[in-house]
Write a protein that holds these residues in place. Structure first.
Motif, PDB file in Angstrom:
ATOM      1  N   GLU A  54      62.083 -10.445 -13.474  1.00 25.36           N
ATOM      2  CA  GLU A  54      60.634 -10.331 -13.265  1.00 25.36           C
ATOM      3  C   GLU A  54      59.850 -10.420 -14.568  1.00 25.36           C
ATOM      4  N   CYS A 111      59.981 -16.713  -6.431  1.00 25.87           N
ATOM      5  CA  CYS A 111      61.036 -16.813  -7.440  1.00 25.87           C
ATOM      6  C   CYS A 111      62.248 -15.987  -7.061  1.00 25.87           C
ATOM      7  N   ARG A 112      62.012 -14.862  -6.400  1.00 25.36           N
ATOM      8  CA  ARG A 112      63.119 -14.002  -5.980  1.00 25.36           C
ATOM      9  C   ARG A 112      64.025 -14.730  -4.989  1.00 25.36           C
ATOM     10  N   ARG A 122      65.576 -17.941  -7.201  1.00 29.75           N
ATOM     11  CA  ARG A 122      66.442 -17.618  -8.339  1.00 29.75           C
ATOM     12  C   ARG A 122      67.267 -16.362  -8.036  1.00 29.75           C
ATOM     13  N   TYR A 159      67.146 -14.053 -11.261  1.00 26.83           N
ATOM     14  CA  TYR A 159      65.779 -13.511 -11.166  1.00 26.83           C
ATOM     15  C   TYR A 159      65.560 -12.432 -12.229  1.00 26.83           C
TER      16      TYR A 159
END
Length: 402
Positions: A178, A168-169, A172, A176
């Motif tokens: 977390e 995802c980092r 996005r 992003y």
């Protein structure tokens, strides 16, 4: 030390247990009964089953929760393909009565949950971890339902969370978040299980490469609340020392047992054995202090593992340990020397006087009462020192980590 500190050293529940131990009015008999119960505690079995699909991280989970790396002696075999074809037992390296079972992978075309549970000897296990590295599928749900119908507890573990976050980092880069991503993963897991018929599923998000992050502490607290008290004790003592809450839990477990070890040690003071220079059972105290040292990860093997986990210099970790007794090998001679210190003798008399006020029989036999006070304050003060050292070591290990 003053009497205010003794109010903290002797929790109310300890004094109540002591009173019950002396119900028959016999110091020696109470001490011997307690000693037998302590020996029994060391042999309480705890069998934990770990199951899931091939490649979900079952074996790595078993290794890290036992404080081992995949290449350490006694570690479970890991790989990108299924490496477990029969239920394989892996004992905890320190408490051999705690056993993790690596079960064969589920999810094959011929998988049937009831036959699977019969194959792996379902009745041997106290509870199950059901692990998935992506979404939970029908095979996980069917197995959970079969386990539930047979009256056993199960917990879902969503593994490899670090890989999801890393992906995802990259994808996005500008948005992003977390916490938001973890919430999405958790909600998706719970919804899928609920839609499959699992009411109120317990799902823990974990990374075996970063066990100190995410839901490991939540998982520990859940098991702590749901295990029977005697099983909870041994489970807590096996936890890896990778977060401060685990250290606090272990300190509380040991603290509540101090009076039992002190009383068992004091029994020797009442036995007619000529030639003794020290009243207490020193070997018992040596073993107890050694157990503290290992449980808090201050022995050399544990320090090496912690240094490897956080990529630190083991000598740097050892440098923050302040207790001289911990830095040495804990032997009969070292413990006797520690007990002969003047401040320990003074504290022992205060402990004896304090305990006798709540449980009169503790002070009714001079030799036994003083021996009890000596052992109690020795263990109490060393447990405090060891727990504090463990916190300093963990703080040093966590320095500059993200």
């Amino acid at each position: 030390m003053d009497y205010k500190e003794l109010d903290y050293a002797f929790p109310v529940n300890q004094l109540q247990e002591m009173k019950m131990a002396f119900e028959n009015g016999d110091f020696l008999q109470a001490a011997q009964n307690i000693k037998k119960s302590l020996v029994g505690l060391e042999h309480i079995p705890l069998n934990i089953a770990v199951t899931g699909e091939s490649g979900s991280g079952k074996s790595t989970f078993i290794n890290v929760i036992r404080g081992l790396g995949d290449e350490d002696e006694g570690s479970a075999k890991t790989g990108v393909v299924e490496t477990t074809v029969v239920a394989t037992r892996y004992s905890h390296p320190r408490l051999r009565n705690v056993i993790y079972w690596d079960l064969p992978g589920i999810g094959t075309a011929h998988f049937t949950p009831n036959e699977y549970l019969k194959l792996v000897k379902f009745d041997e296990f106290d509870f199950f971890f059901i692990i998935a590295s992506h979404r939970f599928r029908d095979c996980h749900i069917q197995l959970a339902q079969a386990i539930n119908s047979m009256g056993k507890k199960f917990y879902f573990v969503r593994s490899k969370i670090d890989a999801d976050l890393n992906a995802c980092r990259r994808l996005r880069k500008s948005s992003y978040n977390e916490d938001q991503i973890l919430m999405e993963i958790r909600s998706n897991c719970i919804k899928g299980l609920h839609d499959g018929g699992i009411m109120c599923p317990r799902v823990f998000l974990l990374s075996c490469l970063e066990l100190e992050k995410y839901d490991f502490y939540l998982m520990q607290k859940t098991l702590e609340n749901e295990l029977p008290s005697h099983k909870r004790h041994v489970f807590l003592l096996t936890l890896p020392n990778i977060y401060f809450q685990a250290l606090e839990s272990k300190r509380d477990v040991f603290r509540n047992q101090i009076w039992k070890h002190a009383l068992a040690s004091a029994a020797k003071a009442l036995l007619p054995i000529p030639g003794l220079s020290v009243d207490n059972d020193i070997d018992l105290l040596v073993n107890t202090i050694g157990e503290y040292k290992e449980a808090f990860g201050l022995d050399q093997r544990s320090l090496n593992c912690l240094a490897t986990t956080f990529d630190k210099d083991v000598h740097d970790l050892r440098s923050v340990i302040r207790s001289q007794l911990v830095l040495k090998e804990i032997t009969y001679h070292e413990v006797v020397n520690f007990m002969h210190r003047r401040e320990l003798t003074k504290a022992a008399l205060m402990v004896t006087d304090y305990a006798a006020g709540a449980v009169p029989l503790v002070g009714s036999v001079a030799a036994g009462g003083v021996a009890f006070g000596t052992a109690y304050w020795l263990l109490y003060s060393l447990l405090k020192d060891i727990a504090d050292d463990a916190k300093r070591v963990l703080s040093r290990a966590l320095e500059n980590t993200v």
